[in-house]
Design an enzyme around this catalytic site. Structure first.
Site, mmCIF file in Angstrom:
data_model
loop_
_atom_site.group_PDB
_atom_site.id
_atom_site.type_symbol
_atom_site.label_atom_id
_atom_site.label_comp_id
_atom_site.label_asym_id
_atom_site.label_seq_id
_atom_site.Cartn_x
_atom_site.Cartn_y
_atom_site.Cartn_z
ATOM 1 C CD GLU A 25 -2.847 -0.859 2.509
ATOM 2 O OE1 GLU A 25 -3.986 -0.641 2.319
ATOM 3 O OE2 GLU A 25 -2.288 -1.284 3.571
ATOM 4 C CE LYS A 28 -5.804 2.303 3.232
ATOM 5 N NZ LYS A 28 -4.967 1.122 3.773
#
Length: 123
Positions: free
Chosen positions: A26, A104
């Site tokens: 990520e 997110k």
């Protein structure tokens, strides 16, 4: 009735790509994020009467602050919220309250599908 009059400036659901997350991938590849900011900014009341940009907050400048903070990776979106709050208060010390929400979009959680996971800080 409100104790005091203020104007709340909102940046609503700004979409950005950034490299925040617990997983190394990520922080390398990144993910899509959505940021909403609300700033209670009493000096902007002058703009309600003057119609002058110099009397209020320039939305583009708020977006620039958000983009700069989002460009530095963090493991946790809670940490991103705190860094955004700190940067906005440094830039706009006359703010007397606000909210920062970082979402997110499509977080990588095996076996589930969800629109997003958020953290929100208010002051």
């Amino acid at each position: 009735m409100l104790d005091k009059e203020t104007i709340v400036i909102t940046i609503d659901r700004l979409h950005l790509r950034a490299c925040h997350g617990v997983l190394e991938q990520e922080r390398t590849v990144g993910n899509e994020f959505e940021v909403t900011v609300r700033l209670s900014y009493p000096p902007a009341l002058r703009a309600a009467h003057s119609d002058e940009l110099s009397e209020t907050v320039n939305y583009a400048e708020i977006v620039d602050v958000i983009k700069a903070v989002m460009a530095t990776p963090s493991r946790l979106i809670e940490h991103v919220c705190g860094r955004l709050r700190d940067a906005l208060l440094e830039r706009y010390p006359e703010c007397d309250g606000g909210m920062v929400q970082v979402t997110k979009l499509s977080p990588p959680i095996p076996g589930v599908q969800l629109a997003g996971a958020s953290a929100c800080i208010t002051w």
